[in-house]
Design a protein around this motif. Structure first.
Motif, PDB file in Angstrom:
ATOM      1  N   TYR A  15       0.846  -1.188   0.000  1.00 33.45           N
ATOM      2  CA  TYR A  15       0.000   0.000   0.000  1.00 33.45           C
ATOM      3  C   TYR A  15       0.885   1.243   0.000  1.00 33.45           C
ATOM      4  O   TYR A  15       1.823   1.337   0.795  1.00 33.45           O
ATOM      5  N   GLU A  16       0.581   2.174  -0.879  1.00 32.43           N
ATOM      6  CA  GLU A  16       1.319   3.443  -0.936  1.00 32.43           C
ATOM      7  C   GLU A  16       0.519   4.496  -0.180  1.00 32.43           C
ATOM      8  O   GLU A  16      -0.676   4.689  -0.432  1.00 32.43           O
ATOM      9  N   VAL A  17       1.192   5.169   0.777  1.00 36.88           N
ATOM     10  CA  VAL A  17       0.516   6.176   1.598  1.00 36.88           C
ATOM     11  C   VAL A  17       1.360   7.452   1.629  1.00 36.88           C
ATOM     12  O   VAL A  17       2.582   7.410   1.472  1.00 36.88           O
ATOM     13  N   ARG A  88       1.080 -17.738   3.269  1.00 34.34           N
ATOM     14  CA  ARG A  88       1.089 -16.484   4.026  1.00 34.34           C
ATOM     15  C   ARG A  88       0.902 -15.265   3.128  1.00 34.34           C
ATOM     16  O   ARG A  88       1.272 -15.266   1.950  1.00 34.34           O
ATOM     17  N   SER A  89       0.330 -14.218   3.705  1.00 33.03           N
ATOM     18  CA  SER A  89       0.184 -12.928   3.040  1.00 33.03           C
ATOM     19  C   SER A  89       0.944 -11.886   3.846  1.00 33.03           C
ATOM     20  O   SER A  89       0.714 -11.745   5.055  1.00 33.03           O
ATOM     21  N   ASN A  90       1.857 -11.184   3.187  1.00 32.11           N
ATOM     22  CA  ASN A  90       2.634 -10.132   3.831  1.00 32.11           C
ATOM     23  C   ASN A  90       2.099  -8.765   3.432  1.00 32.11           C
ATOM     24  O   ASN A  90       1.496  -8.605   2.369  1.00 32.11           O
ATOM     25  N   ILE A  91       2.351  -7.780   4.275  1.00 32.36           N
ATOM     26  CA  ILE A  91       1.886  -6.421   4.015  1.00 32.36           C
ATOM     27  C   ILE A  91       3.078  -5.474   4.047  1.00 32.36           C
ATOM     28  O   ILE A  91       3.935  -5.557   4.939  1.00 32.36           O
ATOM     29  N   ALA A  92       3.132  -4.577   3.075  1.00 32.48           N
ATOM     30  CA  ALA A  92       4.162  -3.538   3.041  1.00 32.48           C
ATOM     31  C   ALA A  92       3.481  -2.182   2.874  1.00 32.48           C
ATOM     32  O   ALA A  92       2.504  -2.058   2.126  1.00 32.48           O
ATOM     33  N   VAL A  93       3.992  -1.186   3.584  1.00 30.83           N
ATOM     34  CA  VAL A  93       3.485   0.182   3.486  1.00 30.83           C
ATOM     35  C   VAL A  93       4.617   1.058   2.962  1.00 30.83           C
ATOM     36  O   VAL A  93       5.673   1.177   3.604  1.00 30.83           O
ATOM     37  N   ALA A  94       4.414   1.639   1.789  1.00 32.13           N
ATOM     38  CA  ALA A  94       5.454   2.422   1.128  1.00 32.13           C
ATOM     39  C   ALA A  94       5.138   3.907   1.215  1.00 32.13           C
ATOM     40  O   ALA A  94       4.023   4.339   0.908  1.00 32.13           O
ATOM     41  N   GLU A  95       6.144   4.688   1.633  1.00 30.90           N
ATOM     42  CA  GLU A  95       6.013   6.145   1.710  1.00 30.90           C
ATOM     43  C   GLU A  95       6.752   6.797   0.541  1.00 30.90           C
ATOM     44  O   GLU A  95       7.657   6.194  -0.051  1.00 30.90           O
ATOM     45  N   PRO A  96       6.401   8.021   0.191  1.00 29.25           N
ATOM     46  CA  PRO A  96       6.983   8.675  -0.987  1.00 29.25           C
ATOM     47  C   PRO A  96       8.507   8.806  -0.952  1.00 29.25           C
ATOM     48  O   PRO A  96       9.147   8.843  -2.005  1.00 29.25           O
ATOM     49  N   LEU A 100      10.047   1.898   3.525  1.00 25.50           N
ATOM     50  CA  LEU A 100       9.161   0.745   3.386  1.00 25.50           C
ATOM     51  C   LEU A 100       9.013   0.056   4.735  1.00 25.50           C
ATOM     52  O   LEU A 100       9.999  -0.352   5.342  1.00 25.50           O
ATOM     53  N   THR A 101       7.788  -0.057   5.219  1.00 25.09           N
ATOM     54  CA  THR A 101       7.491  -0.762   6.462  1.00 25.09           C
ATOM     55  C   THR A 101       6.817  -2.073   6.113  1.00 25.09           C
ATOM     56  O   THR A 101       5.802  -2.085   5.408  1.00 25.09           O
ATOM     57  N   LYS A 102       7.402  -3.194   6.578  1.00 17.83           N
ATOM     58  CA  LYS A 102       6.885  -4.501   6.195  1.00 17.83           C
ATOM     59  C   LYS A 102       6.394  -5.275   7.413  1.00 17.83           C
ATOM     60  O   LYS A 102       6.983  -5.194   8.489  1.00 17.83           O
ATOM     61  N   ILE A 103       5.330  -6.014   7.208  1.00 17.58           N
ATOM     62  CA  ILE A 103       4.831  -6.951   8.210  1.00 17.58           C
ATOM     63  C   ILE A 103       4.779  -8.317   7.533  1.00 17.58           C
ATOM     64  O   ILE A 103       3.953  -8.554   6.645  1.00 17.58           O
ATOM     65  N   ASN A 104       5.688  -9.199   7.938  1.00 16.91           N
ATOM     66  CA  ASN A 104       5.759 -10.530   7.351  1.00 16.91           C
ATOM     67  C   ASN A 104       5.046 -11.540   8.237  1.00 16.91           C
ATOM     68  O   ASN A 104       5.352 -11.657   9.425  1.00 16.91           O
ATOM     69  N   ALA A 105       4.105 -12.261   7.659  1.00 17.08           N
ATOM     70  CA  ALA A 105       3.381 -13.284   8.403  1.00 17.08           C
ATOM     71  C   ALA A 105       4.292 -14.480   8.676  1.00 17.08           C
ATOM     72  O   ALA A 105       5.263 -14.718   7.947  1.00 17.08           O
ATOM     73  N   ILE A 106       3.976 -15.236   9.709  1.00 13.35           N
ATOM     74  CA  ILE A 106       4.809 -16.367  10.084  1.00 13.35           C
ATOM     75  C   ILE A 106       4.692 -17.511   9.088  1.00 13.35           C
ATOM     76  O   ILE A 106       5.640 -18.275   8.869  1.00 13.35           O
ATOM     77  N   GLY A 107       3.550 -17.650   8.467  1.00 11.95           N
ATOM     78  CA  GLY A 107       3.373 -18.686   7.454  1.00 11.95           C
ATOM     79  C   GLY A 107       2.876 -19.997   8.033  1.00 11.95           C
ATOM     80  O   GLY A 107       2.841 -20.205   9.248  1.00 11.95           O
TER      81      GLY A 107
END
Length: 316
Positions: A15-17, A88-96, A100-107
């Protein structure tokens, strides 16, 4: 054909924020979903180069189905090992500014039967593979010697292996004598149990891992370049990047470039550098195509600048 094995693949949602503000409702300015995992990225880079690749993956649930579909769209053949758990589904938050902030699921946790089937599936495809790239962390249910077993089976089938993992899994796999390992400086420091602050330190650490069983060590030095230590010699190389947009998957692109060029010697190192430099100039986890490469900008030398201080010294 380059076969890749990713024991703990992922579906990566980015997600870009405008900015990451804790505790607030954020509205994304853009979002995308990518197939994730180190071996997955190697296959994507190989496919982007127009070469044949197969990704062997344990897949489960809706996320696993989507992951396979996305890889197919990238031109990657997928051999799926069905598992009871959910991919697993991982989430990343990208800033301009590139943060990059990542949340990696354990799987998921693989059962003994699923673990054995994954090994058997790789062994079955080994006869058709020039290289088998074994990449990433091991999921729950797989012991640290799992990669060692895989490397031994690959050798019995006549395939060469390139290993990109760390910690106990790397240490155990060295006894099976993989042809190539691709550690970062931090992974090398952990493997030898001491800090690495110069190129001389990295060379010495790589030689120690070769003595433990690795055929060649392709070490990633981040912005300082890459180092190849093998029986044929020791080479150091750099490749400039005009602007770094994302480092996600750059090491995987480098490994793909190395294997595509034969997986040995200075020409393979030059290909690794060109692919890695191209990857960091692309958005997200995009893999470079031949049009993105700048091989004329790669510099390789056997006259090692041993006193070169690492930009990011590594500690165990």
């Amino acid at each position: 054909m380059i076969l890749t094995v990713t024991p703990n693949p992922s579906l990566d949602r980015t997600y870009e924020v405008p900015s990451l503000d804790r505790g607030r409702v954020l509205r994304a300015t853009g979002d995308h979903v990518d197939p994730g995992g180190k071996g997955v990225n190697v296959s994507r880079a190989v496919a982007a180069a127009g070469a044949r690749t197969t990704a062997v993956l344990p897949l489960g649930g809706a996320a696993g189905i989507l992951l396979a579909e996305l890889l197919g769209a990238h031109g990657v053949d997928v051999t799926a090992v069905s598992i009871a758990g959910q991919t697993r589904s991982n989430i990343a938050v990208a800033e301009p500014d590139g943060t990059l902030t990542k949340i990696n699921a354990i799987g998921p946790e693989l059962s003994p039967e699923e673990s054995a089937l994954l090994l058997e599936t790789v062994a079955a495809g080994a006869a058709d593979a020039a290289w088998i790239a074994c990449c990433g962390s091991l999921p729950r249910g797989l012991g640290p010697d799992w990669y060692a077993d895989l490397v031994a089976r690959a050798r019995a089938a006549g395939a060469r292996t390139a290993l990109d993992t760390s910690g106990p899994a790397l240490a155990a796999a060295l006894t099976a004598r993989p042809e190539v390992i691709k550690p970062s400086t931090s992974e090398l420091a952990t493997a030898v149990g001491r800090p690495l602050s110069s190129l001389a330190d990295v060379v010495k650490a790589a030689e120690e891992l070769r003595a433990l069983g690795a055929g060649a060590v392709l070490a990633s030095l981040g912005g300082d370049g890459q180092l190849l230590v093998s029986a044929e010699g020791t080479y150091y190389g750099t490749a400039p990047a005009a602007a770094v947009r994302s480092t996600v998957g750059a090491g995987d692109a480098a490994l793909a470039g190395f294997l595509l060029a034969g997986g040995a010697g200075p020409d393979a190192l030059a290909s690794a550098l060109a692919h890695g430099a191209a990857a960091v100039q692309l958005p997200g986890s995009a893999m470079p195509t031949p049009a993105d490469l700048r091989p004329d900008q790669v510099r390789i030398t056997r006259n090692l600048p041993l006193d070169l201080a690492l930009t990011d010294p590594a500690t165990p």
